[in-house]
Write an enzyme that holds these catalytic residues in place. Sequence first.
Site, PDB file in Angstrom:
ATOM      1  N   ASP A  54      10.978 -80.608  40.415  1.00 25.42           N
ATOM      2  CA  ASP A  54      10.672 -80.719  38.720  1.00 25.42           C
ATOM      3  C   ASP A  54      10.709 -79.466  38.131  1.00 25.42           C
ATOM      4  OD1 ASP A  54       8.488 -79.445  39.306  1.00 25.42           O
ATOM      5  OD2 ASP A  54       7.385 -81.269  38.366  1.00 25.42           O
ATOM      6  N   HIS A  55      10.530 -79.136  36.861  1.00 26.46           N
ATOM      7  CA  HIS A  55      10.673 -77.887  36.128  1.00 26.46           C
ATOM      8  C   HIS A  55       9.587 -76.708  36.780  1.00 26.46           C
ATOM      9  CE1 HIS A  55       7.342 -80.258  34.452  1.00 26.46           C
ATOM     10  NE2 HIS A  55       6.766 -78.811  34.174  1.00 26.46           N
ATOM     11  N   CYS A  71       7.250 -79.417  43.431  1.00 25.16           N
ATOM     12  CA  CYS A  71       6.913 -79.471  42.114  1.00 25.16           C
ATOM     13  C   CYS A  71       6.007 -78.424  42.114  1.00 25.16           C
ATOM     14  CB  CYS A  71       6.267 -80.875  41.764  1.00 25.16           C
ATOM     15  SG  CYS A  71       4.905 -81.509  42.785  1.00 25.16           S
ATOM     16  N   GLY A  72       4.936 -78.519  40.993  1.00 27.66           N
ATOM     17  CA  GLY A  72       3.805 -77.368  40.998  1.00 27.66           C
ATOM     18  C   GLY A  72       2.950 -77.476  42.263  1.00 27.66           C
ATOM     19  N   THR A  73       2.518 -78.305  42.574  1.00 28.76           N
ATOM     20  CA  THR A  73       1.589 -78.438  43.854  1.00 28.76           C
ATOM     21  C   THR A  73       2.069 -79.133  44.779  1.00 28.76           C
ATOM     22  OG1 THR A  73       0.763 -80.592  43.144  1.00 28.76           O
ATOM     23  CG2 THR A  73      -0.281 -78.731  42.448  1.00 28.76           C
ATOM     24  N   GLY A 100       2.488 -84.544  43.547  1.00 31.76           N
ATOM     25  CA  GLY A 100       3.006 -85.578  42.853  1.00 31.76           C
ATOM     26  C   GLY A 100       4.168 -86.069  43.404  1.00 31.76           C
ATOM     27  N   MET A 101       4.873 -85.184  44.087  1.00 32.10           N
ATOM     28  CA  MET A 101       6.404 -85.549  44.629  1.00 32.10           C
ATOM     29  C   MET A 101       5.799 -86.001  46.054  1.00 32.10           C
ATOM     30  SD  MET A 101       8.807 -84.457  43.412  1.00 32.10           S
ATOM     31  CE  MET A 101      10.033 -83.336  42.311  1.00 32.10           C
ATOM     32  N   HIS A 161       4.632 -84.484  65.318  1.00 32.24           N
ATOM     33  CA  HIS A 161       3.713 -85.592  65.611  1.00 32.24           C
ATOM     34  C   HIS A 161       4.117 -86.471  64.463  1.00 32.24           C
ATOM     35  CE1 HIS A 161       0.177 -83.038  67.576  1.00 32.24           C
ATOM     36  NE2 HIS A 161       1.544 -82.787  68.200  1.00 32.24           N
ATOM     37  N   HIS A 202       2.489 -90.256  70.270  1.00 30.04           N
ATOM     38  CA  HIS A 202       3.034 -90.100  68.884  1.00 30.04           C
ATOM     39  C   HIS A 202       4.095 -91.203  68.425  1.00 30.04           C
ATOM     40  CE1 HIS A 202       1.151 -86.161  68.958  1.00 30.04           C
ATOM     41  NE2 HIS A 202       1.998 -85.866  70.091  1.00 30.04           N
TER      42      HIS A 202
HETATM   43  C1  RB5 Z   1       3.706 -80.316  36.121  1.00 30.75           C
HETATM   44  O1  RB5 Z   1       3.005 -79.805  35.260  1.00 30.75           O
HETATM   45  C2  RB5 Z   1       2.991 -80.552  37.469  1.00 30.75           C
HETATM   46  O2  RB5 Z   1       2.063 -81.597  37.057  1.00 30.75           O
HETATM   47  C3  RB5 Z   1       3.763 -81.085  38.606  1.00 30.75           C
HETATM   48  O3  RB5 Z   1       4.888 -80.268  38.748  1.00 30.75           O
HETATM   49  C4  RB5 Z   1       3.163 -81.294  39.936  1.00 30.75           C
HETATM   50  O4  RB5 Z   1       2.341 -80.230  40.285  1.00 30.75           O
HETATM   51  C5  RB5 Z   1       2.574 -82.674  39.893  1.00 30.75           C
HETATM   52  O5  RB5 Z   1       2.037 -83.004  41.104  1.00 30.75           O
END
Ligand code: RB5
Length: 153
Positions: free
Chosen positions: A8-9, A65-67, A70-71, A98, A134
């Site tokens: 994502d962005h 993504c940012g963290t 979410g992905m 594993h 495994h």
């Molecule tokens: C976008 O602001 C952020 O929420 C997204 O990239 C991600 O970190 C979500 O899990």
Amino acid sequence: MRVAFGCDHAGVPLRGAVLKVLQALGLDVLDFGTFDTGSVDYCLFAEPVAQAVAKGDAELGILVCGTGVGMAISANKVPGVFAAHASDCYTARMAREHNAANVLTLGARVVGAGVAEEIVRAFVTTEPSSEERHERRRSQMRELEQRALRGNC
Ligand code: RB5
């Protein structure tokens, strides 16, 4: 080997680093974007990458993504996908060895390009272990998925 890629962005700052490693390893890349920092929704990029892996169009997937969270949650909704979030090389290697994870998720607000490159390299160059314990545990996860799909769990 073909690797499906999406971000994502917030993941765009790691795009170049991830693609550079995949290209250096001589791997084919299916690139689903996004390509710039305009705000988008991570699920819309997780889905095509996860589908490509689930259908066998790509052997592995990488999502940023940012963290990375979410992905990971989105990709794991697609049957057949075992997405693992990693911020270190040990986790990335174990996720393959594993857990036979087939999708790696990264957080571009968590790790820098240098660490991300090492994580990607560890993930795509590690094969799942064929040790019985495994295999047994991976089989249990697939059975859990099948029970959930039947509404039986
Ligand atoms: C976008 O602001 C952020 O929420 C997204 O990239 C991600 O970190 C979500 O899990």
